[in-house]
Design an enzyme around this catalytic site. Structure first.
Site, PDB file in Angstrom:
ATOM      1  N   ASP A  15      17.359  -0.031   8.259  1.00 52.71           N
ATOM      2  CA  ASP A  15      16.391   0.991   8.687  1.00 52.71           C
ATOM      3  C   ASP A  15      16.961   2.341   8.253  1.00 52.71           C
ATOM      4  O   ASP A  15      17.954   2.818   8.792  1.00 52.71           O
ATOM      5  CB  ASP A  15      16.205   0.905  10.206  1.00 52.71           C
ATOM      6  CG  ASP A  15      15.150   1.883  10.726  1.00 52.71           C
ATOM      7  OD1 ASP A  15      14.942   2.926  10.083  1.00 52.71           O
ATOM      8  OD2 ASP A  15      14.564   1.607  11.784  1.00 52.71           O
ATOM      9  N   ARG A  43      -7.931  -4.163   4.696  1.00 53.69           N
ATOM     10  CA  ARG A  43      -6.821  -4.843   5.381  1.00 53.69           C
ATOM     11  C   ARG A  43      -5.925  -5.565   4.362  1.00 53.69           C
ATOM     12  O   ARG A  43      -4.725  -5.695   4.562  1.00 53.69           O
ATOM     13  CB  ARG A  43      -7.332  -5.826   6.452  1.00 53.69           C
ATOM     14  CG  ARG A  43      -6.192  -6.531   7.182  1.00 53.69           C
ATOM     15  CD  ARG A  43      -6.649  -7.194   8.471  1.00 53.69           C
ATOM     16  NE  ARG A  43      -7.756  -8.108   8.277  1.00 53.69           N
ATOM     17  CZ  ARG A  43      -7.649  -9.330   7.741  1.00 53.69           C
ATOM     18  NH1 ARG A  43      -6.477  -9.798   7.345  1.00 53.69           N
ATOM     19  NH2 ARG A  43      -8.712 -10.093   7.591  1.00 53.69           N
ATOM     20  N   TYR A  63      17.118   1.203  17.370  1.00 54.38           N
ATOM     21  CA  TYR A  63      15.969   1.809  18.060  1.00 54.38           C
ATOM     22  C   TYR A  63      15.464   0.845  19.144  1.00 54.38           C
ATOM     23  O   TYR A  63      15.357  -0.366  18.903  1.00 54.38           O
ATOM     24  CB  TYR A  63      14.885   2.098  17.007  1.00 54.38           C
ATOM     25  CG  TYR A  63      13.575   2.521  17.584  1.00 54.38           C
ATOM     26  CD1 TYR A  63      13.488   3.674  18.356  1.00 54.38           C
ATOM     27  CD2 TYR A  63      12.424   1.779  17.367  1.00 54.38           C
ATOM     28  CE1 TYR A  63      12.277   4.071  18.902  1.00 54.38           C
ATOM     29  CE2 TYR A  63      11.210   2.166  17.901  1.00 54.38           C
ATOM     30  CZ  TYR A  63      11.140   3.312  18.672  1.00 54.38           C
ATOM     31  OH  TYR A  63       9.945   3.695  19.211  1.00 54.38           O
ATOM     32  N   LYS A  98       8.292   9.588  10.667  1.00 53.48           N
ATOM     33  CA  LYS A  98       9.368  10.578  10.789  1.00 53.48           C
ATOM     34  C   LYS A  98       9.465  11.409   9.498  1.00 53.48           C
ATOM     35  O   LYS A  98       8.532  12.088   9.145  1.00 53.48           O
ATOM     36  CB  LYS A  98      10.680   9.852  11.145  1.00 53.48           C
ATOM     37  CG  LYS A  98      10.543   8.865  12.297  1.00 53.48           C
ATOM     38  CD  LYS A  98      10.186   9.543  13.592  1.00 53.48           C
ATOM     39  CE  LYS A  98       9.950   8.640  14.785  1.00 53.48           C
ATOM     40  NZ  LYS A  98       9.574   7.276  14.650  1.00 53.48           N
TER      41      LYS A  98
HETATM   42  C1  LIG Z   1      14.940   4.468  13.610  1.00 52.45           C
HETATM   43  C2  LIG Z   1      13.547   4.066  13.959  1.00 52.45           C
HETATM   44  N1  LIG Z   1      13.026   2.953  13.411  1.00 52.45           N
HETATM   45  C3  LIG Z   1      11.769   2.554  13.687  1.00 52.45           C
HETATM   46  C4  LIG Z   1      10.965   3.256  14.564  1.00 52.45           C
HETATM   47  C5  LIG Z   1       9.567   2.778  14.859  1.00 52.45           C
HETATM   48  O1  LIG Z   1       8.657   3.527  14.143  1.00 52.45           O
HETATM   49  P1  LIG Z   1       7.116   3.760  14.583  1.00 52.45           P
HETATM   50  O2  LIG Z   1       7.145   4.561  15.848  1.00 52.45           O
HETATM   51  O3  LIG Z   1       6.532   4.455  13.411  1.00 52.45           O
HETATM   52  O4  LIG Z   1       6.543   2.395  14.807  1.00 52.45           O
HETATM   53  C6  LIG Z   1      11.448   4.436  15.137  1.00 52.45           C
HETATM   54  C7  LIG Z   1      10.602   5.228  16.043  1.00 52.45           C
HETATM   55  O5  LIG Z   1      11.033   6.158  16.687  1.00 52.45           O
HETATM   56  C8  LIG Z   1      12.780   4.851  14.832  1.00 52.45           C
HETATM   57  O6  LIG Z   1      13.315   5.962  15.371  1.00 52.45           O
END
Ligand SMILES: Cc1ncc(COP(=O)(O)O)c(C=O)c1O
Length: 385
Positions: free
Chosen positions: A183, A58, A111, A208
């Site tokens: 992001d 952890r 998101y 992703k």
């Molecule tokens: C642009 C974006 N940021 C963050 C996330 C969150 O990621 P996670 O599902 O790995 O927690 C997503 C998830 O679809 C996303 O599309």
């Protein structure tokens, strides 16, 4: 070989043997362990003095570090930390900067999970936020308050795939003394490295494109060493550490990021052009060359959204796809489709759907690495349903 006591019960537990090799593995082993062992107390002291690497998974693990370091290098960041998901990495980044009483500015297209984190969790910690349309606003000045500490946005937004003028907004944020977090999940460092434009923190849902094979849930946050140090503590304290196997899978996927992105972006550009010509398609949402002029590569990404001209065809369209599967995620090597209204933007009211253009007829397409002709053929026959 270590000499072990001879009793059966002890020998079944202690699997010491000839497998314990000193040879160097070509690939990084999976350190699938919750804890690391120490020959003596001196070595424990060495760990706490920063002279040994690992104590407890952890708190840190070589596989987590490999992924974080690799993404940090690709993003040209000083340091990185991995987390159990993209959301875990976003949370760590936000809390590394914000304390109760601080105010945050976020782009209006983010998101849904990030929005939920801000609305349900950060507001409870007395960290309020305001939403700003970075495609329409002219400056940050009208939005910045005395307690505004941070600006947060996505390089390419979901699901309408607009590209924020990153160089401009990062410069604006700098002028107001704000810390910035981007992001970069949809663009990846293959297309653009926000730190080169002055971003303080860059976050990825490694679920992703970083992983790229739809088989791992992971997150990575990279950026300024001081902020990452604090984010690392938050990941440890909140228990959001990435499992060694997931870290290993994400790192393995990352090795092919450049070739995957090149192929997926090439395919996507052709698919977007095909969709734009198709009479059953009313609108195509795909980043333009002009809006991505600041990208380091001449590619517009591999995500496309499009709206059917006849909304009533939306159910038959999904049913008619032969091999392109419906999957409410993105960025795998396989081409997949999603439907924002019934998945990521389900909570939107009819009015919000109309206002944002996220309507029933909107399809989101994640373009994969298959033969371009096959992707187009499957879309073509489904559009003619
Ligand atoms: C642009 C974006 N940021 C963050 C996330 C969150 O990621 P996670 O599902 O790995 O927690 C997503 C998830 O679809 C996303 O599309």
């Amino acid at each position: 070989m270590v000499a072990l006591p001879e009793r059966f019960e002890t020998q079944t537990v202690h699997l010491k043997g000839s497998h314990e090799i000193k040879d160097v593995s070509k690939t990084t082993p999976i350190y699938q362990t919750s804890v690391f062992s120490f020959p003596g107390l001196e070595e424990v002291e060495q760990y706490y003095r920063g002279e040994r690497g690992y104590l407890y998974t952890r708190n840190g693990n070589p596989n987590q570090a490999q992924l974080a370091d690799a993404v940090a290098r690709l993003e040209q960041a000083e340091k990185g930390v991995s987390a159990a998901s993209g959301m875990g990495a976003i949370m760590a980044g936000l809390l590394a900067v914000l304390s109760p009483g601080d105010h945050l500015l976020v782009s209006h297209e983010i998101y849904g999970g990030t929005y939920a984190l801000l609305q349900k969790e950060l507001s409870r910690l007395q960290i309020p936020f305001d939403v700003i349309d970075l495609n329409r606003a002219e400056s940050l000045a009208p939005y910045v308050k005395e307690n505004t500490k941070m600006l947060y946005f996505e390089t390419i937004t979901n699901p309408l795939l607009t590209v924020v003028d990153m160089p401009f907004w990062l410069k604006q944020a700098g002028q107001h003394g704000l810390i910035t977090m981007v992001d970069n999940t949809f663009a990846t460092p293959y297309l653009v490295q926000p730190i080169r434009y002055g971003a303080d923190l860059v976050v990825h849902s490694a679920t992703k494109y970083i992983g790229g094979h739809s088989d791992v849930t992971a997150g990575v946050l990279v950026g300024r060493a001081d902020l990452i140090g604090r984010a690392q503590e938050i990941v440890v304290n909140y228990g959001a550490s990435l499992s060694p196997f997931e870290a290993w899978l994400a790192a393995r996927g990352l090795k092919t990021l450049a070739v995957r992105m090149e192929r997926q972006c090439d395919n996507a550009a052709q698919v977007a052009a095909f969709l734009a010509r198709h009479p059953a398609v009313e609108a195509v949402y795909y980043p333009t060359e002009a809006s991505t002029a600041f990208f380091h590569r001449n590619h517009q990404g591999a995500m496309i959204s499009f709206r059917l001209a006849d909304e009533s065809k939306i159910y038959p369209f999904y049913r008619s796809l032969r091999w392109i599967e419906f999957a409410p995620s993105l960025a795998g090597v396989e081409t997949t489709v999603s439907h924002p209204v019934t998945t990521s933007h389900r909570a939107f009211t009819e009015e919000q759907r109309r206002a944002t253009g996220i309507t029933m007829g909107l399809v989101r397409l994640s373009v994969g690495i298959e033969a371009l002709e096959d992707i187009i053929e499957d879309l073509e026959q489904a559009l003619s349903c």
